[in-house]
Design an enzyme around this catalytic site. Structure first.
Site, PDB file in Angstrom:
ATOM      1  N   GLU A 118       0.813  -1.233   0.000  1.00  0.00           N
ATOM      2  CA  GLU A 118       0.000   0.000   0.000  1.00  0.00           C
ATOM      3  C   GLU A 118       0.842   1.277   0.000  1.00  0.00           C
ATOM      4  OE1 GLU A 118      -2.788  -0.617   3.228  1.00  0.00           O
ATOM      5  OE2 GLU A 118      -3.549  -2.459   2.326  1.00  0.00           O
TER       6      GLU A 118
ATOM      7  N   GLU B  24      -5.986 -10.495  -1.857  1.00  0.00           N
ATOM      8  CA  GLU B  24      -6.861 -10.292  -0.690  1.00  0.00           C
ATOM      9  C   GLU B  24      -8.321 -10.233  -1.136  1.00  0.00           C
ATOM     10  OE1 GLU B  24      -5.594  -7.054   1.843  1.00  0.00           O
ATOM     11  OE2 GLU B  24      -3.485  -7.540   1.577  1.00  0.00           O
TER      12      GLU B  24
HETATM   13  O1  G3I Z   1      -5.325  -8.579  18.578  1.00  0.00           O
HETATM   14  C1  G3I Z   1      -6.139  -7.521  19.103  1.00  0.00           C
HETATM   15  C2  G3I Z   1      -6.874  -7.979  20.317  1.00  0.00           C
HETATM   16  O2  G3I Z   1      -5.933  -8.272  21.326  1.00  0.00           O
HETATM   17  C3  G3I Z   1      -7.835  -6.881  20.762  1.00  0.00           C
HETATM   18  O3  G3I Z   1      -8.594  -7.333  21.832  1.00  0.00           O
HETATM   19  C4  G3I Z   1      -8.775  -6.497  19.616  1.00  0.00           C
HETATM   20  C5  G3I Z   1      -9.726  -5.366  20.001  1.00  0.00           C
HETATM   21  O4  G3I Z   1      -9.845  -4.422  18.990  1.00  0.00           O
HETATM   22  O5  G3I Z   1      -8.002  -6.079  18.539  1.00  0.00           O
HETATM   23  C6  G3I Z   1      -7.142  -7.113  18.047  1.00  0.00           C
HETATM   24  O6  G3I Z   1      -6.428  -6.623  16.962  1.00  0.00           O
HETATM   25  C7  G3I Z   1      -7.152  -6.457  15.754  1.00  0.00           C
HETATM   26  C8  G3I Z   1      -6.517  -7.334  14.701  1.00  0.00           C
HETATM   27  O7  G3I Z   1      -7.125  -7.091  13.460  1.00  0.00           O
HETATM   28  C9  G3I Z   1      -6.640  -8.822  15.010  1.00  0.00           C
HETATM   29  O8  G3I Z   1      -7.963  -9.204  15.043  1.00  0.00           O
HETATM   30  C10 G3I Z   1      -7.068  -4.998  15.360  1.00  0.00           C
HETATM   31  O9  G3I Z   1      -7.796  -4.213  16.293  1.00  0.00           O
HETATM   32  C11 G3I Z   1      -7.625  -4.817  13.972  1.00  0.00           C
HETATM   33  O10 G3I Z   1      -7.365  -3.492  13.557  1.00  0.00           O
HETATM   34  C12 G3I Z   1      -6.943  -5.763  13.026  1.00  0.00           C
HETATM   35  O11 G3I Z   1      -7.501  -5.595  11.767  1.00  0.00           O
HETATM   36  C13 G3I Z   1      -6.773  -6.143  10.688  1.00  0.00           C
HETATM   37  C14 G3I Z   1      -6.357  -5.008   9.754  1.00  0.00           C
HETATM   38  O12 G3I Z   1      -5.748  -5.542   8.594  1.00  0.00           O
HETATM   39  C15 G3I Z   1      -5.334  -4.100  10.398  1.00  0.00           C
HETATM   40  O13 G3I Z   1      -4.143  -4.789  10.616  1.00  0.00           O
HETATM   41  C16 G3I Z   1      -7.680  -7.110   9.956  1.00  0.00           C
HETATM   42  O14 G3I Z   1      -7.925  -8.242  10.799  1.00  0.00           O
HETATM   43  C17 G3I Z   1      -7.010  -7.569   8.670  1.00  0.00           C
HETATM   44  O15 G3I Z   1      -7.914  -8.341   7.933  1.00  0.00           O
HETATM   45  C18 G3I Z   1      -6.609  -6.356   7.847  1.00  0.00           C
HETATM   46  O16 G3I Z   1      -5.928  -6.797   6.706  1.00  0.00           O
HETATM   47  C19 G3I Z   1      -5.519  -5.782   5.775  1.00  0.00           C
HETATM   48  C20 G3I Z   1      -4.254  -6.245   5.123  1.00  0.00           C
HETATM   49  O17 G3I Z   1      -3.282  -6.537   6.106  1.00  0.00           O
HETATM   50  C21 G3I Z   1      -3.716  -5.208   4.142  1.00  0.00           C
HETATM   51  N1  G3I Z   1      -4.722  -4.851   3.149  1.00  0.00           N
HETATM   52  C22 G3I Z   1      -6.010  -4.442   3.715  1.00  0.00           C
HETATM   53  C23 G3I Z   1      -6.530  -5.529   4.654  1.00  0.00           C
HETATM   54  C24 G3I Z   1      -7.875  -5.152   5.170  1.00  0.00           C
HETATM   55  O18 G3I Z   1      -7.761  -3.992   5.946  1.00  0.00           O
END
Ligand code: G3I
Length: 364
Positions: A155, A260
Site C-alpha cells: 500500500e 486479498e
Molecule cells: O489482537 C487484538 C486484540 O488483542 C484486541 O482485543 C482487539 C480489540 O480491537 O483487537 C485485536 O487486533 C485487531 C486485529 O485485526 C486482530 O484481530 C485490530 O484491532 C484490527 O485493527 C486488526 O484488523 C486487521 C487489519 O488488517 C489491520 O491490521 C484485519 O484483521 C485484517 O484483515 C486487515 O488486513 C488488511 C491487510 O493486512 C492489508 N490490506 C487491507 C486488509 C484489510 O484492511
C-alpha cells in the site's frame, strides 16, 4: 443400537458443512493458479476446527492475516514475538502449502518504535534504513526455505498515483521501495517478492505501479509479482479497468496475484481498503443482519463468478488467487469500514458451505 465408531465418524462427516462431494478448490483450479486464503491465529492454533477443515481441504496456499505485521511480531526494537508467526508457518508446512508472509513494509499496524526516536521524532534516513534492513532480514532469515513468498511493500501508492505520505516515504522518499526489495533479495534469494496494494483498477495507480516495477526490474531489483488485493463491492471496481490493470501489470514481466479477494454485499461506504477510513454505524448500512435475501445473493454470486472468470482468462500471468479470510463470520469486513455489520464477502458462508458460484466450477 450398536453404532461402530467408524460409521459414526462417517455420519458426522456427512453432516458437516463442508460436504465431501465438493471437489477441492485446489484441484478445481490446479491448471489455473494456486488458490488460498488469509488465516488468523485462532485457525492455526486449533480454535476454529471448521475453518481448519475448509482450509486443509480446499487451499494450497495461505497468507498470514495479521501475525506477521511489525506491530505484532516486532513490537519493540530488537524484540520479536514469534509464537503466532511460527504457528502459522508450521500449519502451512504440515499441509504442504505455499506459504506467504504478509507484510514487511507497511505504514499501517507499523510497530510504534519503527520510524521514530525516543522522543517520538522521525529518525534520520540512515537509521530507518538500518531498522528496515534488520526487520526484513530477521523475518526472512527465520523462515528461509519455509515461507516461499513475501509481500515486501504494501500500500505504498494512493489512488491518484502519488506516493502515500507514510513514514517510509516522508523519511526516505521514493527510494524506500527499491531499498526494501534489495534487502529482501539479499535476505532470501529464493523467496518470491511481491509489491501489493488495493484499488489497483485505478488507472493512475496502475500506471505508477507499472513505472515503479519496470524501473526496479530494469535495475536488476527483483519484483516477482504485483499483488492486486481485490477488495471489491457490488458497484466497484469497474471490471474493465481491473482487467486493464491485470494486462498492464503483465507487461512488466512480473506475475500478477489476486492477494486479498473479497466482495462486500452491503451498501458501499468506501471503495478502498485503508484500515483508518471508517464510518459510523447506521442501520441503513446494515440491511441484512439475518442473511442475504435470495436476489442479493444471486447478484453477489454472479459478480463473483465474473471476477473468477476474469482471473481464469488471465491465468497465464495470474499465479495465485487468495481470499482475505475463510468464512463470512470471520471476515474483517464485518467491522470495516462500518463496525458491527453482517457481511457476506468470502468464498464460504457462516456455516462453512462453499458459495454457489464456486460449485459451478467444482461440479463441472
Ligand atoms: O489482537 C487484538 C486484540 O488483542 C484486541 O482485543 C482487539 C480489540 O480491537 O483487537 C485485536 O487486533 C485487531 C486485529 O485485526 C486482530 O484481530 C485490530 O484491532 C484490527 O485493527 C486488526 O484488523 C486487521 C487489519 O488488517 C489491520 O491490521 C484485519 O484483521 C485484517 O484483515 C486487515 O488486513 C488488511 C491487510 O493486512 C492489508 N490490506 C487491507 C486488509 C484489510 O484492511
Amino acid at each position: 443400537m450398536f453404532f461402530p465408531a467408524a460409521l459414526g465418524a462417517l455420519l458426522l462427516a456427512s453432516c458437516a458443512a463442508d460436504k465431501p462431494q465438493d471437489k477441492p478448490l485446489k484441484d478445481t483450479f490446479a491448471d489455473n493458479f494456486l488458490i488460498g486464503a488469509a488465516v488468523n491465529v485462532d485457525l492455526v492454533n486449533g480454535a476454529d476446527p471448521k475453518g481448519d477443515s475448509i482450509v486443509s481441504r480446499h487451499f494450497n496456499t495461505i497468507v498470514a492475516e495479521n501475525c506477521m505485521k511489525s506491530e505484532k511480531v516486532n513490537p519493540a526494537e530488537g524484540v520479536y514475538v514469534w509464537d503466532d508467526a511460527d504457528a502459522f508457518v508450521k500449519y502451512g508446512e504440515e499441509r504442504g502449502m505455499f506459504i506467504v508472509g504478509h507484510t514487511l513494509v507497511w505504514h499501517s499496524q507499523l510497530a510504534p518504535w519503527f520510524a521514530v526516536d525516543s522522543l517520538g521524532a522521525p529518525v534520520p534516513p540512515e537509521v530507518l534504513k538500518e531498522r528496515m534492513r534488520n526487520h526484513i532480514t530477521t523475518m526472512m532469515t527465520r523462515y528461509k526455505g519455509r515461507v516461499q513468498g513475501w509481500d515486501v511493500v504494501n500500500e505504498a501508492i494512493l489512488d491518484d498515483g502519488t506516493y502515500r505520505k507514510s513514514p517510509f516515504y516522508e523519511i526516505l522518499g521514493e527510494e524506500f521501495i527499491p531499498f526494501a526489495f534489495q534487502c529482501a533479495m539479499e535476505a532470501d534469494p529464493d523467496a518470491e517478492l511481491y509489491i501489493n496494494d488495493y484499488s489497483m483498477a485505478s488507472p493512475a495507480k496502475r500506471d505508477k505501479y507499472v513505472e515503479i516495477v519496470n524501473d526496479m526490474r530494469s535495475k536488476g531489483i527483483r519484483v516477482d509479482a504485483i499483488g492486486m488485493q481485490g477488495h471489491m463491492g457490488m458497484d466497484y471496481p469497474d471490471f474493465n479497468e481491473f482487467e486493464n490493470s491485470i494486462v498492464a501489470f503483465g507487461t512488466t514481466g512480473a506475475k500478477v496475484m489476486i492477494t486479498e479477494w473479497d466482495m462486500s454485499a452491503l451498501p458501499t461506504v468506501n471503495t478502498g481498503a485503508n484500515v483508518a477510513d471508517t464510518a459510523a454505524y447506521a442501520a441503513a448500512l446494515n440491511p441484512y443482519p439475518d442473511g442475504l435475501p435470495a436476489e442479493v445473493s444471486q447478484e453477489w454470486n454472479d459478480r463473483m463468478k465474473k471476477a473468477m472468470d476474469m482471473f481464469i482468462r488471465h491465468s497465464d500471468i495470474i499465479t495465485r488467487v487468495n481470499a482475505w479470510g475463510t468464512d463470512d463470520g470471520m471476515s474483517w469486513k464485518n467491522n470495516w469500514p462500518v463496525p458491527g455489520r453482517s457481511e457476506y464477502p468470502l468464498l464460504f458462508d457462516r456455516s462453512y458451505n462453499l458459495k454457489p458460484f464456486l460449485t459451478e466450477y467444482t461440479e463441472k
